[in-house]
Design a protein around this motif. Structure first.
Motif, PDB file in Angstrom:
ATOM      1  N   ALA A 126       0.836  -1.216   0.000  1.00  0.00           N
ATOM      2  CA  ALA A 126       0.000   0.000   0.000  1.00  0.00           C
ATOM      3  C   ALA A 126       0.861   1.253   0.000  1.00  0.00           C
ATOM      4  O   ALA A 126       0.557   2.240   0.669  1.00  0.00           O
ATOM      5  N   VAL A 127       1.965   1.221  -0.759  1.00  0.00           N
ATOM      6  CA  VAL A 127       2.858   2.373  -0.853  1.00  0.00           C
ATOM      7  C   VAL A 127       2.126   3.549  -1.489  1.00  0.00           C
ATOM      8  O   VAL A 127       1.371   3.382  -2.453  1.00  0.00           O
ATOM      9  N   VAL A 128       2.332   4.733  -0.942  1.00  0.00           N
ATOM     10  CA  VAL A 128       1.725   5.951  -1.463  1.00  0.00           C
ATOM     11  C   VAL A 128       2.824   6.780  -2.127  1.00  0.00           C
ATOM     12  O   VAL A 128       3.770   7.208  -1.465  1.00  0.00           O
ATOM     13  N   PHE A 129       2.700   7.007  -3.418  1.00  0.00           N
ATOM     14  CA  PHE A 129       3.751   7.703  -4.161  1.00  0.00           C
ATOM     15  C   PHE A 129       3.499   9.209  -4.177  1.00  0.00           C
ATOM     16  O   PHE A 129       3.099   9.787  -5.187  1.00  0.00           O
ATOM     17  N   ASP A 130       3.767   9.849  -3.034  1.00  0.00           N
ATOM     18  CA  ASP A 130       3.754  11.313  -3.006  1.00  0.00           C
ATOM     19  C   ASP A 130       5.182  11.810  -3.175  1.00  0.00           C
ATOM     20  O   ASP A 130       6.114  11.031  -3.411  1.00  0.00           O
ATOM     21  N   ALA A 131       5.385  13.127  -3.080  1.00  0.00           N
ATOM     22  CA  ALA A 131       6.708  13.703  -3.322  1.00  0.00           C
ATOM     23  C   ALA A 131       7.734  13.195  -2.311  1.00  0.00           C
ATOM     24  O   ALA A 131       8.891  12.921  -2.672  1.00  0.00           O
ATOM     25  N   ASP A 132       7.331  13.049  -1.050  1.00  0.00           N
ATOM     26  CA  ASP A 132       8.270  12.551  -0.034  1.00  0.00           C
ATOM     27  C   ASP A 132       8.695  11.116  -0.340  1.00  0.00           C
ATOM     28  O   ASP A 132       9.858  10.756  -0.154  1.00  0.00           O
ATOM     29  N   MET A 133       7.756  10.302  -0.798  1.00  0.00           N
ATOM     30  CA  MET A 133       8.101   8.925  -1.140  1.00  0.00           C
ATOM     31  C   MET A 133       9.072   8.891  -2.314  1.00  0.00           C
ATOM     32  O   MET A 133      10.015   8.090  -2.337  1.00  0.00           O
ATOM     33  N   MET A 134       8.888   9.761  -3.288  1.00  0.00           N
ATOM     34  CA  MET A 134       9.794   9.787  -4.435  1.00  0.00           C
ATOM     35  C   MET A 134      11.202  10.179  -3.997  1.00  0.00           C
ATOM     36  O   MET A 134      12.197   9.631  -4.482  1.00  0.00           O
ATOM     37  N   ARG A 135      11.298  11.105  -3.044  1.00  0.00           N
ATOM     38  CA  ARG A 135      12.616  11.474  -2.521  1.00  0.00           C
ATOM     39  C   ARG A 135      13.251  10.298  -1.779  1.00  0.00           C
ATOM     40  O   ARG A 135      14.455  10.046  -1.903  1.00  0.00           O
TER      41      ARG A 135
END
Length: 553
Positions: free
Chosen positions: A102-111
């Protein structure tokens, strides 16, 4: 006869010739694949929300059209096939992690993804991941090379593409307008829904991470902070002080034995009467990439600004500039820029067969040679130990196999294949090991008689273990579950430290009953070393109200 043979050969050539497709057709086919085959988590969320068939169809059409519009803006000419191939493969990776964790790909996750180290990447690879990517990403990407792109004169191609963009945008608007109320209702009911639309989620979030500019800020010279800082008195006029700050990894507060968890996951620490436990501590972020810089910044979560924090020095620089010895010992994927200006030791690369394997070391490695390092540095010292802790998903690899207490355990990186009890057992075994390492550290520090010594342990963020279908961490802060934000913190002080620092331990225990956060770390570190600066906030110093004769620091 020859004519017949030639005719047969021509027909054979035509039969095996590659089909010719326009760039726009290839984009449409790829977008249809994305919507129908690569958005399982999104459609599952829509189904859970009991959306009507009309709303679901409209959403599918809008997703199809918007992806086609965005790709059509970027993919031109010879770049169409390579770009679509990359999108197909990366989307397959993304959907696998979304489905399993259930990974959420927001900007913090991309970093965080960009900052992932090779050892962590290796742990996340599995046969099922590779098979999934081959079937859902690599095969469709390979099919692109069975197609011959149809070449058109550039004027005609430009006209065709402009019509394509207008048509796809109109289709998206036309699909969404009649159901706009339903769409808004879905978004309000599930704030994470838009992060489940693939590949738009990681493409848009990646672009947003680049646009926010913190990476650029981190590359340039860092702006100094607390430039008026002075140390009064210095270690030259009192006994030298040593604070060992242990930064835990991925430890959630409700599984911490000292916080009243049903299992005793901290038996060694619980047996110590000289320990102060802080049961209600909030993290600055849900990932290491966010929490670490924030913890050592004067801004904290209260005045959080990612780009500003990345471009500024940390409290470690302030202390080092005053002549205090600062050492960062790392058994993780680095300090995220916090320790760039101070002495750093990467313990994860240590050559110790008993503790290290495949680029990972157990956290006891942080104690190797620590006593000698303490003796070698004169004056005041701050030593930061950055633990591997409970870094997932391989919790079963975070402790010695001989120390496995809770069984059965989840022994795979694919947590969704394990039961909740198996996951919790492996996770809690790792907590038992952290408890043992901290106990060994306190024993090591208590043997040092020439300094006033304290140890503060706090985790960087928590972890989801399957609640609400979520695993690991990194959820957007505003909607993150408490499991990812509630972290443990404990303090140990030698009798000499509390006496010579005039700190009333009973008072500190009273302070510990109140909610605190990572925002307290900056001023607490300044206060420990008697640093006076306008950046110091006594309300954020855990010891300020408990000094017998408090002075303005």
């Amino acid at each position: 006869m020859n004519a017949i043979a030639i005719d047969e050969g021509a027909r054979s050539t035509r039969r095996w010739s590659r089909p010719a497709l326009s760039s726009e057709t290839m984009i449409l086919l790829a977008c249809a694949w994305f919507v129908l085959a690569c958005n399982g988590p999104f459609w599952a969320a829509v189904q859970r929300a009991q959306a009507s068939t009309a709303l679901a169809v409209s959403l599918g059409v809008a997703m199809f059209a918007l992806h086609a519009f965005l790709i059509g803006l970027c993919a031109w000419g010879r770049a169409v096939r390579p770009l679509l191939a990359v999108l197909l493969v990366t989307t397959a990776f993304a959907t696998w992690y979304m489905d399993r964790f259930a990974v959420v790909f927001d900007a913090d996750m991309m970093r965080s993804i960009v900052q992932t180290d090779p050892a962590e990447t290796r742990e996340l690879l599995s046969p099922s991941l590779i098979l999934h990517v081959l079937l859902q990403g690599a095969l469709p990407a390979a099919a692109l090379w069975l197609v011959t792109p149809r070449q058109l004169p550039w004027r005609r191609q430009l006209k065709r593409r402009l019509l394509f963009l207008v048509a796809t945008l109109a289709l998206a608007v036309g699909a969404l307008l009649p159901v706009s109320q339903g769409v808004f209702g879905l978004m309000r009911g599930d704030p994470l829904l838009r992060y489940r639309i693939t590949p738009g989620n990681f493409v848009v979030s990646g672009a947003r991470a680049l646009a926010q500019g913190d990476a650029k800020a981190a590359l340039g010279p860092k702006r100094p902070i607390a430039t008026d800082a002075i140390q009064v008195p210095t270690a030259a006029t009192r006994r030298p002080r040593l604070l060992v700050l242990v930064v835990g990894e991925t430890v959630r507060g409700d599984h911490w034995g000292l916080n009243g968890y049903a299992r005793q996951t901290t038996p060694a620490l619980a047996a110590r009467a000289d320990l102060v436990n802080f049961p209600d501590v909030s993290a600055c972020g849900t990932s290491t990439a966010v929490s670490l810089p924030c913890m050592f910044s004067p801004r904290g979560r209260a005045h959080y600004d990612r780009a500003a924090i990345a471009g500024e020095a940390s409290v470690l620089d302030v202390l080092a500039n005053l002549g205090i010895s600062v050492l960062w010992r790392d058994n993780q994927a680095g300090c995220k820029g916090v320790c760039d200006g101070v002495e750093t030791q990467a313990m994860s690369s240590a050559d110790d067969p008993a503790l290290c394997h495949d680029g990972r070391c157990l956290d006891e490695i942080l104690l190797r040679g620590l006593a000698e390092r303490i003796q070698a540095a004169p004056g005041d010292q701050l030593i930061v130990l950055h633990m591997l802790g409970n870094h997932g998903p391989n919790y079963f690899e975070r402790y010695p196999a001989a120390d496995e207490h809770f069984t059965p355990t989840c022994r795979t990186a694919e947590l969704s294949r394990c039961g909740r009890e198996e996951i919790a057992n492996a996770y809690d075994n790792a907590l038992l090991y952290t408890d043992a390492v901290l106990d060994q550290l306190i024993e090591l520090l208590a043997a040092e008689r020439e300094r006033d010594i304290a140890m503060l342990y706090v985790s960087d963020h928590g972890e989801s273990l399957g609640e609400y279908g979520l695993y690991l961490h990194g959820a957007p802060y505003r909607v993150a579950p408490r499991a990812q934000l509630h972290v443990p913190m404990v303090l140990w002080m030698s009798p000499a430290f509390s006496a010579n620092s005039r700190i009333d331990t009973a008072c500190v225990r009273e302070v510990a009953r109140e909610p605190v956060s990572h925002d307290h770390l900056f001023s607490t570190l300044l206060g420990v070393f008697d640093v006076k600066t306008s950046a110091y906030d006594p309300e954020r110093d855990l010891f300020a109200a408990c000094r017998d004769s408090p002075e303005a620091v």
